[in-house]
Design a protein around this motif. Structure first.
Motif, mmCIF file in Angstrom:
data_model
loop_
_atom_site.group_PDB
_atom_site.id
_atom_site.type_symbol
_atom_site.label_atom_id
_atom_site.label_comp_id
_atom_site.label_asym_id
_atom_site.label_seq_id
_atom_site.Cartn_x
_atom_site.Cartn_y
_atom_site.Cartn_z
ATOM 1 N N VAL A 22 -17.421 -27.148 45.816
ATOM 2 C CA VAL A 22 -18.684 -26.521 45.399
ATOM 3 C C VAL A 22 -19.213 -27.204 44.144
ATOM 4 O O VAL A 22 -20.406 -27.483 44.035
ATOM 5 N N PHE A 27 -22.899 -25.325 47.187
ATOM 6 C CA PHE A 27 -22.434 -24.329 48.155
ATOM 7 C C PHE A 27 -22.689 -24.754 49.598
ATOM 8 O O PHE A 27 -21.827 -24.654 50.455
ATOM 9 N N ILE A 57 -16.040 -17.533 48.969
ATOM 10 C CA ILE A 57 -16.826 -17.783 47.748
ATOM 11 C C ILE A 57 -16.793 -16.558 46.837
ATOM 12 O O ILE A 57 -16.586 -16.684 45.619
ATOM 13 N N MET A 115 -25.997 -17.266 46.320
ATOM 14 C CA MET A 115 -24.828 -17.358 47.179
ATOM 15 C C MET A 115 -23.852 -16.195 46.974
ATOM 16 O O MET A 115 -23.155 -15.793 47.902
#
Length: 192
Positions: A22, A27, A57, A115
């Motif tokens: 990342v 992402f 995540i 995200m």
């Protein structure tokens, strides 16, 4: 017992691989297949620990946020004056960002990305509660400007992320003198 250690190792490997990818690719350019490859596991193994990429995540975000908070509040006691308490927390955060560059970079990306699920972001904010309580104490005592926590954070903590990004790009160097000057500017920005 050995099986549990092995599971933790694979989960840690997946989290570390996600952090690295990342940070280097963002992402959206971090597919599960690359995470698995970097972690040294099969892609199917990911789903033993995480439901989907979003779960992975979010889990990583909360773990890094917890680590960040543990460092930020090391040595902090509520009995400290507002300025001394803020100074201790601020320098702890600065040192974390200078030493834990990968984690700090990841948190910066999370702060500026949709995200992270909103419920997870709110849960992550709970880790900052001692700082928010300190600011509230400062507002009540007439020491800190009556601004929202978001504005206080923007004027005191976000500048660190910018400076450390400039250092990472070798445009600027953050040494002890610069840290002291930056803290003073942050304190001057929020104190009455």
């Amino acid at each position: 017992m050995l099986k549990k250690e092995k599971i933790t190792d694979k989960k840690s490997a997946l989290l570390n691989a996600t952090l690295t990818l990342v940070n280097n690719h963002g992402f959206h350019n971090t597919p599960m297949s690359k995470i698995a490859k970097l972690a040294g596991v099969s892609p199917a193994t990911i789903y033993l620990y995480f439901e989907h990429k979003q779960d992975l995540i979010n889990t990583l975000y909360l773990e890094v946020k917890e680590s960040f908070s543990a460092c930020a509040f090391e040595g902090y006691q509520e009995e400290l004056s507002v300025k001394k308490g803020f100074e201790l927390i601020w320098f702890n955060i600065a040192n974390y960002k200078l030493k834990q560059i990968n984690e700090a970079t990841f948190l910066s990306q999370c702060d500026n990305s949709p995200m992270i699920d909103e419920a997870i972001r709110v849960e992550g904010l709970k880790h900052l509660q001692p700082l928010l309580n300190l600011w509230e104490k400062g507002r009540k005592e007439g020491i800190i400007k009556p601004l929202s926590d978001y504005i206080l954070y923007a004027y005191t903590i976000y500048p660190l992320s910018f400076l450390l990004e400039m250092q990472d790009r070798e445009i600027y160097s953050v040494n002890e003198k610069i840290k002291k000057e930056t803290f003073q500017a942050a304190w001057d920005a929020i104190r009455i």
